[in-house]
Design an enzyme around this catalytic site. Structure first.
Site, PDB file in Angstrom:
ATOM      1  CB  THR A  52       7.146 -42.455  44.754  1.00 49.84           C
ATOM      2  OG1 THR A  52       8.346 -41.854  44.277  1.00 49.84           O
ATOM      3  CG2 THR A  52       5.968 -41.583  44.372  1.00 49.84           C
ATOM      4  CG  ASP A 235       8.940 -38.423  45.419  1.00 50.58           C
ATOM      5  OD1 ASP A 235       9.968 -39.025  45.785  1.00 50.58           O
ATOM      6  OD2 ASP A 235       8.114 -38.936  44.626  1.00 50.58           O
ATOM      7  CD  GLU A 236      12.294 -38.260  41.807  1.00 48.87           C
ATOM      8  OE1 GLU A 236      13.538 -38.297  41.884  1.00 48.87           O
ATOM      9  OE2 GLU A 236      11.626 -39.073  41.137  1.00 48.87           O
ATOM     10  NE  ARG A 621      13.744 -44.555  36.191  1.00 47.93           N
ATOM     11  CZ  ARG A 621      13.483 -44.492  37.498  1.00 47.93           C
ATOM     12  NH1 ARG A 621      12.269 -44.296  37.935  1.00 47.93           N
ATOM     13  NH2 ARG A 621      14.433 -44.645  38.389  1.00 47.93           N
TER      14      ARG A 621
HETATM   15  P1  ATP Z   1      12.391 -44.176  41.970  1.00 48.03           P
HETATM   16  O1  ATP Z   1      13.713 -44.161  42.636  1.00 48.03           O
HETATM   17  O2  ATP Z   1      12.498 -44.619  40.558  1.00 48.03           O
HETATM   18  O3  ATP Z   1      11.624 -42.903  42.157  1.00 48.03           O
HETATM   19  P2  ATP Z   1      10.844 -45.311  44.102  1.00 48.03           P
HETATM   20  O4  ATP Z   1      11.798 -45.668  45.148  1.00 48.03           O
HETATM   21  O5  ATP Z   1      10.049 -44.082  44.268  1.00 48.03           O
HETATM   22  O6  ATP Z   1      11.546 -45.341  42.681  1.00 48.03           O
HETATM   23  P3  ATP Z   1       8.316 -46.579  43.722  1.00 48.03           P
HETATM   24  O7  ATP Z   1       8.060 -45.988  42.408  1.00 48.03           O
HETATM   25  O8  ATP Z   1       7.588 -46.056  44.885  1.00 48.03           O
HETATM   26  O9  ATP Z   1       9.884 -46.557  43.978  1.00 48.03           O
HETATM   27  O10 ATP Z   1       8.088 -48.140  43.658  1.00 48.03           O
HETATM   28  C1  ATP Z   1       8.592 -48.930  42.588  1.00 48.03           C
HETATM   29  C2  ATP Z   1       7.591 -50.008  42.222  1.00 48.03           C
HETATM   30  O11 ATP Z   1       7.539 -50.963  43.253  1.00 48.03           O
HETATM   31  C3  ATP Z   1       6.191 -49.493  42.060  1.00 48.03           C
HETATM   32  O12 ATP Z   1       5.569 -50.216  41.042  1.00 48.03           O
HETATM   33  C4  ATP Z   1       5.578 -49.774  43.409  1.00 48.03           C
HETATM   34  O13 ATP Z   1       4.188 -49.866  43.329  1.00 48.03           O
HETATM   35  C5  ATP Z   1       6.233 -51.086  43.774  1.00 48.03           C
HETATM   36  N1  ATP Z   1       6.350 -51.335  45.225  1.00 48.03           N
HETATM   37  C6  ATP Z   1       6.907 -50.517  46.129  1.00 48.03           C
HETATM   38  N2  ATP Z   1       6.891 -51.072  47.352  1.00 48.03           N
HETATM   39  C7  ATP Z   1       6.292 -52.283  47.237  1.00 48.03           C
HETATM   40  C8  ATP Z   1       5.969 -53.350  48.137  1.00 48.03           C
HETATM   41  N3  ATP Z   1       6.263 -53.288  49.432  1.00 48.03           N
HETATM   42  N4  ATP Z   1       5.369 -54.431  47.633  1.00 48.03           N
HETATM   43  C9  ATP Z   1       5.077 -54.510  46.309  1.00 48.03           C
HETATM   44  N5  ATP Z   1       5.358 -53.559  45.412  1.00 48.03           N
HETATM   45  C10 ATP Z   1       5.959 -52.448  45.852  1.00 48.03           C
HETATM   46 MG    MG Z   2       9.972 -42.290  43.106  1.00 53.24          MG
END
Ligand code: ATP
Ligand code: MG
Length: 736
Positions: A52, A235-236, A621
């Site tokens: 995301t 997304d998703e 989560r």
């Molecule tokens: P989900 O599968 O649950 O939807 P996601 O893949 O969308 O997760 P995000 O929600 O975008 O993951 O990121 C997870 C967490 O990690 C968030 O708090 C985000 O800010 C942090 N994050 C993502 N990438 C980085 C990075 N390169 N450095 C530091 N923090 C990061």
């Molecule tokens: Mg996400």
């Protein structure tokens, strides 16, 4: 608590549009995804790996590098809440003006508002019926068709209708059931479709399906959008259904600048028609001879500790036919994953509440704590536990607010102003507040309307129709006709102005105060809240007006009413937890037949695997702490049943776990009588009569534990026997 993309670009606000800065704080594959040029892009990655975040950054990057103007971008999220968050994150990067960031439903509603008249017979002022409206209408129609809605349930027919609508585009969906059920369905369906057209109304399924129909019937309309939105991002994506897939394809097909992200292990909406094949086949499906799909895999998880991540992966590995992902994290463990065995649901709730107090004392803010559950009925016991121990909480379920009677009433008034053809809304307000219009009068009017092929509202406005009604009813209807005429001029203005006028002219607050139920004052508060919401909305959307406000209200989803920054613990279903993250997660009711759910088990392996993915979504989560609880007995429908721990618990690796008993359980093994009369409850002894805020009067049967663990077993007159932590219970001694 923070949403997953929450911490994106806080620091970057003043720098605005510097593309290089948008790559900061991203790892190498994330950067690659953000900087991807033209053509299809698939971001396939596990939970918490920054999908995301990448989508959000990419939107800003496209604008910052001048590849796209904001109004050339369409980003689709899973909830309105997620859309709002993404919009504000993108806005902070100064890139949002004119951009469409919305759910599939909201996107389609917007397209239809503009062009539905080309499809006919609807007009741009169509109403959107939510599930409750739809079921209400179905119930009426089932009766009209001469069937018993108890035997042919509106909810069931409602689901069939959705399947049937999707089936014209998706051969895997069921077109119609067989036998008698099929006959009833076909009759009710035809009535429903006719009534929806006459009422100028669309339900949620219609929004998607009619948009596709519009695109097919009017390729020119599709062309406009396909050319306008030069970049489409979703997304998703693992939870899209076939109709959504076709919409995505239609919108992005022309240029192929489509970026989707998702995690097949988090696909949890198959029961609603989601098809994980959309993401699994994306690469093959969207590659052309000229341009292959760029695939980016993200393997670093930034959310969870290794213990939590490892436990979640160990569970999901039990699903067959999935691709293994190597997720790793740099974080350090804070606390092992905990499994807690409880006596019953009440014990579970108290246990969770007590642990939350503990977390709070060690400095974890309440907005970083959440409790998830599989089924809504579990909410009550959990709430009670939190209430009793004074833990502030909020239930994530914005939907409920808009289902309240007073809110539905007022929204129906607005609805009638905008779309007088909407008979469901008109029926709702015809005698609210009471104006002497009884069922008989309504039936007369409805008959008149049917004969003349006009709407109920038009019948109200007809003097001839009103003349058929006798007594006070006629006067009431004349008053209503005048009222609707007076209000008519407000339909193009701001929503809160129309609301204020409706409240005044109907004396709505007086109506509430006169109400039979004791809820009058809380209803008044809800109305105030609606008004405040409308005012805020008008300020943010100066051109939206009543129509826009209604659209927003019609599309609220479960997580919309929720304030992620409130100093409160969040209570939510596993399904609505998707995409979110919390420092500490309590997952209650990890029991067979609850999680996995009994109905899913009946569906066989497919059902079980979806439940496992749901469990996986819940676990992932959690950032630092994860507590999985189950109870040996649980009450439902007034009956207590014996429970078995969820099979998913036995799939967790022992070395990552800590298994506890609940406080109450531990105590049972304890020798009684170690009560230390210091601190809270110092003045209490066995045999005392006490008063409790919630349970009323009761007598103390035993006292145990010391300091923060000091607790009393009280036999309440009405509420039965309870074990209470004295620190929170606030027992008042009233005699002995
Ligand atoms: P989900 O599968 O649950 O939807 P996601 O893949 O969308 O997760 P995000 O929600 O975008 O993951 O990121 C997870 C967490 O990690 C968030 O708090 C985000 O800010 C942090 N994050 C993502 N990438 C980085 C990075 N390169 N450095 C530091 N923090 C990061
Ligand atoms: Mg996400």
């Amino acid at each position: 608590m923070s949403l997953d993309w929450m911490d994106v670009e806080r620091a970057r606000e003043d720098e605005g549009q510097d593309p290089a800065s948008l790559l900061e704080g991203l790892n190498e594959p994330q950067q690659r995804a953000v900087e991807h040029g033209e053509g299809p892009l698939l971001i396939l990655a596990g939970a918490g790996s920054g999908k995301t975040r990448v989508i959000t950054r990419r939107i800003a990057w496209l604008v910052a590098t001048g590849r796209a103007r904001p109004d050339e971008i369409l980003a689709i999220t899973f909830t309105n809440k997620a859309a709002r968050e993404m919009r504000s994150r993108v806005a902070a990067m100064r890139a949002a003006k004119g951009m469409w960031i919305a759910t599939f439903h909201a996107t389609c509603a917007r397209i239809l508002r503009r062009d539905i008249e080309l499809l006919g017979p609807w007009t741009r002022d169509f109403s959107i019926y939510d599930t409750a409206d739809k079921n209400q209408l179905l119930k009426t129609l089932i009766k009209e068709a001469g069937w018993d809605p108890k035997r042919f349930r509106p909810q069931v027919i409602s689901h069939m209708l959705g399947e049937w609508k999707a089936s014209q585009f998706d051969t895997e969906r069921q077109a119609a059931p067989d036998g008698l059920e099929g006959e009833v369905f076909a009759t009710v369906r035809d009535l429903y479709e006719a009534r929806m057209r006459a009422a100028n109304a669309l339900d949620f399924d219609d929004l998607l399906v009619r948009t596709l129909e519009l695109f097919r019937a009017q390729p020119g309309v599709l062309d406009q959008y396909a050319h306008r939105f030069r970049y489409v991002l979703v997304d998703e994506y693992q939870d899209t259904n076939h109709v959504q897939y076709l919409l995505t394809r239609a919108l992005a097909g022309w240029h192929g600048n489509l970026a989707v992200c998702g995690d097949p292990d988090q696909s949890i909406y198959a029961w609603r028609g989601a098809n994980v094949a959309n993401i699994l086949d994306f690469e093959r499906d969207f590659s052309t001879p000229e341009r292959a799909v760029a695939v980016v895999k993200l393997e670093q998880n930034y959310r969870s500790t290794p213990g939590i991540l490892g436990a979640a992966q160990a569970v999901i590995r039990h699903n067959a036919g999935r691709k293994e992902k190597d997720l790793w994290t740099e974080k350090e463990d804070v606390d092992p994953v905990r499994i807690v065995e409880c006596g019953d649901e009440e014990d579970e709730a108290n246990e969770i509440a007590a642990r939350i107090h503990g977390l709070r004392q060690s400095g974890v803010p309440l907005d970083e704590i959440a409790i998830f559950y599989r089924v809504n009925f579990m909410q009550r016991a959990l709430e009670r536990g939190l209430r009793l121990s004074g833990v502030p909480y909020q239930i994530v379920g914005g939907l409920e607010f808009y289902q309240r009677r007073e809110i539905k009433d007022l929204v129906s008034y607005l609805q009638v102003l905008v779309n007088p053809a909407d008979d469901v809304a008109t029926r709702r307000i015809i005698n609210v507040p009471a104006r002497g219009v009884g069922d008989k009068s309504v039936a007369l009017l409805e008959e008149f309307a049917r004969d003349r092929r006009i709407s109920l509202a038009a019948a109200i406005e007809s003097e001839e129709a009103r003349a058929r009604v006798r007594g006070v009813g006629r006067k009431g209807l004349t008053g209503l006709a005048r009222l609707l005429e007076d209000l008519g001029g407000l339909r193009d203005g701001p929503a809160h102005v129309a609301l204020v006028q409706i409240l005044e002219e109907t004396d709505y607050f007086v109506h509430l105060a006169k109400g039979e139920d004791a809820e009058g004052s809380s209803r008044a508060e809800n109305v105030e809240e609606l008004l405040a919401h409308a005012e805020r909305w008008d300020a943010e959307n100066p051109e939206g007006g009543v129509r826009g406000f209604l659209q927003e209200v019609a599309l609220v989803s479960d997580v919309d009413g929720w304030d992620p920054d409130a100093e409160r613990v969040s209570l939510l279903t596993l399904h609505s937890s998707k995409g979110l993250e919390f420092g500490a997660v309590f997952l209650a009711g990890c029991e067979e037949e609850l999680l996995p759910h009994v109905l899913a088990l009946e569906e066989g392996d497919g059902g079980l695997e979806e439940e496992r993915r749901l469990f996986y979504v819940g676990m992932t989560r959690a950032k630092e702490r994860l507590c999985l609880s189950w109870a040996r007995t649980r009450m439902r429908f007034g009956e207590t049943s014996w429970r078995e721990p969820s099979r998913f618990l036995s799939e967790l690796p022992d070395e990552l776990l800590e298994t506890d008993e609940s406080e109450a359980e531990a105590r049972e093994a304890d020798v009684l009588g170690d009560f230390d009369g210091a601190g809270a409850g110092a003045d209490l002894s066995v045999g005392d009569w006490v008063e409790h805020d919630h349970f009323g009067l009761g007598q103390i049967r035993s006292l145990e534990g010391s300091a923060v663990n000091a607790r009393a077993t009280v036999q309440f007159r009405e509420a039965g026997q309870r074990i209470l932590l004295l620190q929170y219970a606030n027992l008042k001694r009233v005699g002995n």
